[in-house]
Design a protein around this motif. Structure first.
Motif, PDB file in Angstrom:
ATOM      1  N   ASP A 174       0.822  -1.209   0.000  1.00  0.00           N
ATOM      2  CA  ASP A 174       0.000   0.000   0.000  1.00  0.00           C
ATOM      3  C   ASP A 174       0.859   1.263   0.000  1.00  0.00           C
ATOM      4  N   ALA A 175       0.201   2.419   0.061  1.00  0.00           N
ATOM      5  CA  ALA A 175       0.901   3.702   0.006  1.00  0.00           C
ATOM      6  C   ALA A 175       1.845   3.888   1.185  1.00  0.00           C
ATOM      7  N   THR A 176       1.493   3.343   2.344  1.00  0.00           N
ATOM      8  CA  THR A 176       2.363   3.453   3.517  1.00  0.00           C
ATOM      9  C   THR A 176       3.675   2.702   3.293  1.00  0.00           C
ATOM     10  N   ALA A 177       3.581   1.487   2.761  1.00  0.00           N
ATOM     11  CA  ALA A 177       4.791   0.712   2.455  1.00  0.00           C
ATOM     12  C   ALA A 177       5.610   1.397   1.370  1.00  0.00           C
ATOM     13  N   ALA A 178       4.923   1.951   0.373  1.00  0.00           N
ATOM     14  CA  ALA A 178       5.619   2.619  -0.726  1.00  0.00           C
ATOM     15  C   ALA A 178       6.384   3.848  -0.246  1.00  0.00           C
ATOM     16  N   ALA A 179       5.818   4.573   0.712  1.00  0.00           N
ATOM     17  CA  ALA A 179       6.418   5.832   1.165  1.00  0.00           C
ATOM     18  C   ALA A 179       7.800   5.633   1.770  1.00  0.00           C
ATOM     19  N   SER A 180       8.052   4.469   2.351  1.00  0.00           N
ATOM     20  CA  SER A 180       9.345   4.234   3.000  1.00  0.00           C
ATOM     21  C   SER A 180      10.218   3.227   2.262  1.00  0.00           C
ATOM     22  N   PHE A 181       9.772   2.742   1.118  1.00  0.00           N
ATOM     23  CA  PHE A 181      10.457   1.643   0.448  1.00  0.00           C
ATOM     24  C   PHE A 181      11.881   1.997   0.041  1.00  0.00           C
ATOM     25  N   LEU A 182      12.125   3.228  -0.387  1.00  0.00           N
ATOM     26  CA  LEU A 182      13.452   3.628  -0.850  1.00  0.00           C
ATOM     27  C   LEU A 182      14.272   4.345   0.215  1.00  0.00           C
ATOM     28  N   SER A 183      13.725   4.477   1.430  1.00  0.00           N
ATOM     29  CA  SER A 183      14.472   5.159   2.490  1.00  0.00           C
ATOM     30  C   SER A 183      15.528   4.268   3.126  1.00  0.00           C
ATOM     31  N   SER A 184      15.362   2.949   2.964  1.00  0.00           N
ATOM     32  CA  SER A 184      16.383   1.981   3.373  1.00  0.00           C
ATOM     33  C   SER A 184      16.194   0.749   2.502  1.00  0.00           C
ATOM     34  N   VAL A 185      17.235  -0.072   2.390  1.00  0.00           N
ATOM     35  CA  VAL A 185      17.110  -1.282   1.576  1.00  0.00           C
ATOM     36  C   VAL A 185      16.091  -2.208   2.240  1.00  0.00           C
ATOM     37  N   TYR A 186      15.103  -2.592   1.468  1.00  0.00           N
ATOM     38  CA  TYR A 186      13.948  -3.336   1.981  1.00  0.00           C
ATOM     39  C   TYR A 186      14.351  -4.690   2.562  1.00  0.00           C
ATOM     40  N   THR A 187      13.684  -5.070   3.650  1.00  0.00           N
ATOM     41  CA  THR A 187      13.820  -6.391   4.248  1.00  0.00           C
ATOM     42  C   THR A 187      12.481  -7.103   4.148  1.00  0.00           C
ATOM     43  N   PRO A 188      12.384  -8.207   3.415  1.00  0.00           N
ATOM     44  CA  PRO A 188      11.090  -8.875   3.240  1.00  0.00           C
ATOM     45  C   PRO A 188      10.655  -9.623   4.492  1.00  0.00           C
ATOM     46  N   THR A 189       9.350  -9.764   4.637  1.00  0.00           N
ATOM     47  CA  THR A 189       8.766 -10.582   5.702  1.00  0.00           C
ATOM     48  C   THR A 189       7.799 -11.570   5.064  1.00  0.00           C
ATOM     49  N   PHE A 190       7.635 -12.714   5.708  1.00  0.00           N
ATOM     50  CA  PHE A 190       6.760 -13.757   5.203  1.00  0.00           C
ATOM     51  C   PHE A 190       5.815 -14.199   6.304  1.00  0.00           C
TER      52      PHE A 190
END
Length: 198
Positions: A174-190
């Motif tokens: 969503d937009a919340t996840a998108a807003a911070s996606f490039l602020s640090s290298v993403y760490t996936p969760t499952f």
């Protein structure tokens, strides 16, 4: 699903450690002036073993991907960092035969015609020296000079990951996840029960 257009908000983050136990990055740094980025797998063909007259087992090769990033120009401090060169006390970039480019993660986003953006992280990229071109002005005709950096992207040691891609508004991104996606290298969760296989 409509077209993907544009390229913006390119960021780079130096890879600080990548071991069997962990991967860490420096804080992402914005790189202005992105024109074009291509991501080209070079060894996509699997190793197929046949038995009992069927395709019996398949081994996918480790990814080795060429990433070509065309920029208006790169500031010398950023260029020196990705190429493993140095800046002297007066800001002159010094390139040497023994320069060793460090690994970086590269992030960016592109607009989706259906709304929102596509976001990507390439997780472990090594640069080659930047391609440069200079051209004389021809009267009223001016040829803009751009630069292209070519990277080789490979898998990380810690988890084998090499790229993350997300489309805003799709699959729970969503937009919340998108807003911070490039602020640090993403760490996936499952989710529990859907954990990733090593």
């Amino acid at each position: 699903m409509k077209s993907v257009i544009g390229l913006k908000n390119v960021v780079i983050a130096q890879l600080l450690t990548d071991t069997d136990e962990e991967t860490t990055y420096d804080t992402p740094e914005a790189v202005e002036g992105a024109i074009d980025m291509s991501i080209t797998p070079n060894n996509a063909d699997p190793d197929v073993q046949y038995a009992d007259d069927i395709e019996f087992d398949v081994i996918q090769p480790d990814p080795e991907v060429t990433v070509a990033l065309e920029m208006t120009q790169l500031p010398l401090d950023i260029r020196a960092g990705i190429e493993g060169a140095k800046l002297d006390n007066k800001g002159v970039m010094v390139q040497s035969a023994n320069d060793t480019p460090p690994y970086y993660a590269i992030g960016a986003k592109a607009e989706l015609r259906a709304g929102g953006f596509r976001y990507i992280w390439l997780l472990k990229c090594r640069a080659t020296p930047m391609t440069e071109q200079y051209h004389t002005k021809e009267g009223a005709t001016i040829t803009r000079q751009t630069g292209q950096v070519e990277f080789t992207a490979i898998k990380r040691t810690s988890d084998g990951h090499w790229k993350y891609t997300a489309d805003e508004g799709q699959n729970g991104f969503d937009a919340t996840a998108a807003a911070s996606f490039l602020s640090s290298v993403y760490t996936p969760t499952f989710t529990s029960g859907g954990s990733e296989e090593s």
